[in-house]
Design an enzyme around this catalytic site. Structure first.
Site, short mmCIF file in Angstrom:
data_model
loop_
_atom_site.label_atom_id
_atom_site.label_comp_id
_atom_site.label_asym_id
_atom_site.label_seq_id
_atom_site.Cartn_x
_atom_site.Cartn_y
_atom_site.Cartn_z
N HIS A 11 17.59 38.81 48.71
CA HIS A 11 16.51 38.48 49.66
C HIS A 11 15.14 38.90 49.15
O HIS A 11 14.23 39.11 49.94
CB HIS A 11 16.76 39.15 51.03
CG HIS A 11 17.92 38.59 51.79
ND1 HIS A 11 19.22 38.93 51.50
CD2 HIS A 11 17.98 37.71 52.83
CE1 HIS A 11 20.03 38.29 52.34
NE2 HIS A 11 19.31 37.54 53.15
N GLU A 43 22.04 24.76 54.31
CA GLU A 43 20.88 24.51 53.42
C GLU A 43 21.02 23.20 52.67
O GLU A 43 20.03 22.50 52.44
CB GLU A 43 20.69 25.66 52.43
CG GLU A 43 20.10 26.94 53.02
CD GLU A 43 21.13 27.79 53.77
OE1 GLU A 43 22.34 27.48 53.71
OE2 GLU A 43 20.71 28.78 54.39
#
Lengths: 322, 321
Positions: free
Chosen positions: A128, A59
């Site tokens: 999440h 990322e």
């Protein structure tokens, strides 16, 4: 107009911009042949050879490389698979992308879009499911978009890609499969324009993303009970359409702000503060926030339901004002 | 090193001396309380930026570090606009908004000094991707220190650059210290270039105080990248003469080691070489020194006489229109 899902509308928004501008490209984890973890980029890999790039699970490099590519003339649209992963690449966004233009005396521009899905209600647990938009709205130099419908998703994607600044384009997992009418071809919604999703006269409910639909469901129920609620969908948090909020409150004199994020330091507080500062005389009742609880998102569905805002909580909040 | 001509060596000398005199002046001004903020000086490492940037054009990008003055000068930055930025004046590269650690000039291919250690690595990779995507033959160079190779950004950037075969050259300026921490205490390898192996790219260690060696090595890596043969890592062993920042006396450095490295000063080495090769006499070198000192003094005068940014403009340039 064409019926498509929110996910298809995001894709259509990217597709049209990629057709318009050869410098637009997509990069992210599994966005290529695989079509993205949620299928949002499906088909674009074949449609735009060399312009839809799979990255390693990195990322930091995904967002960091986008900063360099944007500063060097491209228009990257990068995907971070879940917004919860933004912690891994925050420096690239908040110290690099957001500050470059100002720090460099206005000489650089960083036209990049970070697409990322947020939100709960899917028993996806604490890493999440979050709504952390306030992280980004707290950083001058970044724009933050959170569409609630397929048409808005497409029009705001076009605006995000054409914008010369770093843009956080935050999708909601609950909305990806939602279907709606979407204009075909080029369709751009200017950033900073809220949308009244339902007109009303007794109370203003400000919401964004998935919570717009919770607010609409609550408004439907309230209407049956004789309370006319106006639902203001912010669509973009930065830039913020303050006028639209204040005009609505001027009409209704009551305000409820719904935010899926945890309560403390959330963006609902920002809306409340603005209305108190700039529209205190308009109010006939205190402002009420309906937010998630100040806890990590629980896994168990019953616990998560307690954590999340919902129609019942919104209805109760509205009724408390009368 | 037969390839390096007299003209090139003299050019290198001028660039290195400009950096040194800029830094010496910055040190003096800072000690006198005339500069705001922090300054991190490049003195002792001049051969690296000079040798690498000699093969770059304005189309090529660099990312720099908190110790960035040398990279900027070597990449074509003007000392007056740099000095004005150190003084936080509106005539500075960043209109007084960035300071020493954020000087940039995108037109010169300088994507900024950086206040975050290791932050330039993914940015350089992105610029290299833009070059590859636009097929424009340009490369990018990422300067960073030994300690920055311990950041996750280093790992992710080198890996992605390798996987995408990008035209980027990672130049590690190994000055042996991460702030106060000796390299032997912050990593268990001697040569940072070894890390290239993990990413399947070439890595080499050279004497970073020998400008001709740096030039030759970087020239090959840059030409390789331009030909589409991918990234590489060059580790330049060098030494910073000052502390980490001005005000840090560098007491953690071994005195004897410091003395030895001062004898290996890249500018002294180059002066010797110029004289041995009969490329320049003492009098000619003195002339160059005086000329450069004049430029630095003029830069200070320009900076001091420049106006401050206006408070009315404080909100400008947060967003592009």
């Amino acid at each position: 107009m064409k019926k498509m899902t929110y996910a298809e509308a995001i894709r259509d928004g990217m597709r049209v911009e990629m057709q318009r501008d050869a410098n637009v490209y997509i990069a992210g984890e599994d966005v290529g042949k695989f079509g993205g973890c949620f299928g949002v980029t499906a088909g674009l890999f074949d449609e735009f050879p060399g312009r839809v790039l799979d990255t390693p699970i990195s990322e930091t490099a995904i967002v960091g490389h986008a900063v360099g590519a944007a500063a060097a003339g491209l228009r990257p649209v990068v995907e971070i698979m879940f917004i919860d992963f933004m912690g891994v690449c925050m420096d690239e966004l908040f110290n690099q992308a957001a500050k470059m233009r100002y720090m460099f005396g206005g000489k650089a521009k960083v036209p990049m879009v970070v697409r990322t899905p947020c939100g709960g209600g899917m028993t996806a647990s604490a890493q999440h499911s979050q709504c952390i938009e306030a992280w980004f709205t707290h950083i001058p130099g970044i724009k933050t978009i959170m569409p609630s419908t397929p048409a808005d998703a497409k029009g705001l994607m076009a605006a995000a890609i054409r914008d010369d600044n770093p843009v956080m384009y935050i999708e909601h997992k609950q909305l990806l499969a939602m279907s709606g009418e979407v204009p075909e071809g080029e369709y751009v919604i200017p950033l900073g324009k809220a949308d009244i999703k339902r007109a009303g006269s007794d109370v203003t409910i400000v919401a964004w993303s998935w919570m717009v639909h919770k607010a609409l469901a609550a408004a439907e129920q309230l209407a049956k009970e004789g309370i006319s609620a106006e639902v203001v969908d912010l669509r973009t948090l930065v830039p913020l359409d303050k006028e639209c909020i204040l005009q609505s409150v001027a009409k209704t004199n009551r305000l409820v702000v719904v935010n899926e994020a945890v309560r403390t330091s959330g963006f609902a507080g920002e809306i409340a503060a603005i209305v108190v500062e700039e529209g205190f005389d308009l109010l006939d009742a205190p402002i009420v926030r309906v937010t998630a609880l100040d806890i990590p998102v629980p896994f168990n569905a019953k616990l998560e339901a307690v954590y999340l805002p919902n129609e019942t909580k919104i209805i109760a909040a509205v009724k408390s004002l009368f | 090193m037969g390839d390096v001509t007299k003209e090139q060596l003299l050019d290198f000398y001028k660039t290195m001396l400009t950096i040194r005199k800029f830094e010496d002046k910055a040190a003096e001004l800072f000690a006198a309380g005339r500069l705001p903020g922090f300054v991190h000086l490049y003195s002792g490492e001049e051969a690296v930026a000079t040798g690498v940037c000699a093969s770059l054009t304005n189309k090529d990008y660099i990312t720099s570090t908190h110790r960035g003055h040398g990279h900027l000068i070597a990449k074509g930055g003007q000392v007056d606009k740099m000095m004005a930025e150190l003084f936080a004046k509106v005539t500075g590269y960043c209109k007084g908004r960035g300071g020493s650690m954020h000087i940039a000039d995108v037109d010169l291919g300088i994507l900024g000094a950086n206040g975050i250690v290791g932050a330039g690595q993914p940015i350089a990779v992105g610029a290299a991707f833009a070059n590859q995507y636009l097929k424009n033959d340009a490369v990018s160079v990422c300067f960073f220190g030994d300690a920055a190779s311990n950041r996750g950004t280093f790992h992710e950037a080198l890996n992605l650059a390798s996987v995408w075969k990008l035209p980027v050259i990672f130049v590690c300026e190994n000055n042996r210290f991460g702030i106060s921490m000796n390299q032997k205490d912050h990593m268990n390898i001697v040569d940072v270039s070894q890390r290239a192996i993990s990413y399947g790219i070439p890595g080499v260690t050279i004497d970073g105080n020998d400008v001709a060696a740096v030039y030759e090595t970087a020239k090959d890596a840059i030409s390789r990248a331009r030909k589409g043969e991918g990234p590489s890592l060059i580790e330049c062993k060098t030494w910073r003469h000052y502390g980490h920042f001005q005000g840090d006396a560098g007491l953690y450095k071994d005195a004897q080691e410091q003395e030895e490295w001062l004898k290996k000063d890249p500018i002294l080495k180059l002066e010797e070489k110029l004289k041995v090769l009969k490329f320049a006499k003492d009098t000619e070198l003195k002339e160059i020194q005086q000329q450069i000192q004049g430029q630095i003094d003029a830069a200070v005068e320009f900076a001091e006489n420049s106006p401050e940014p206006s408070p009315e403009d404080v909100l400008a340039d947060v967003y592009a229109p």
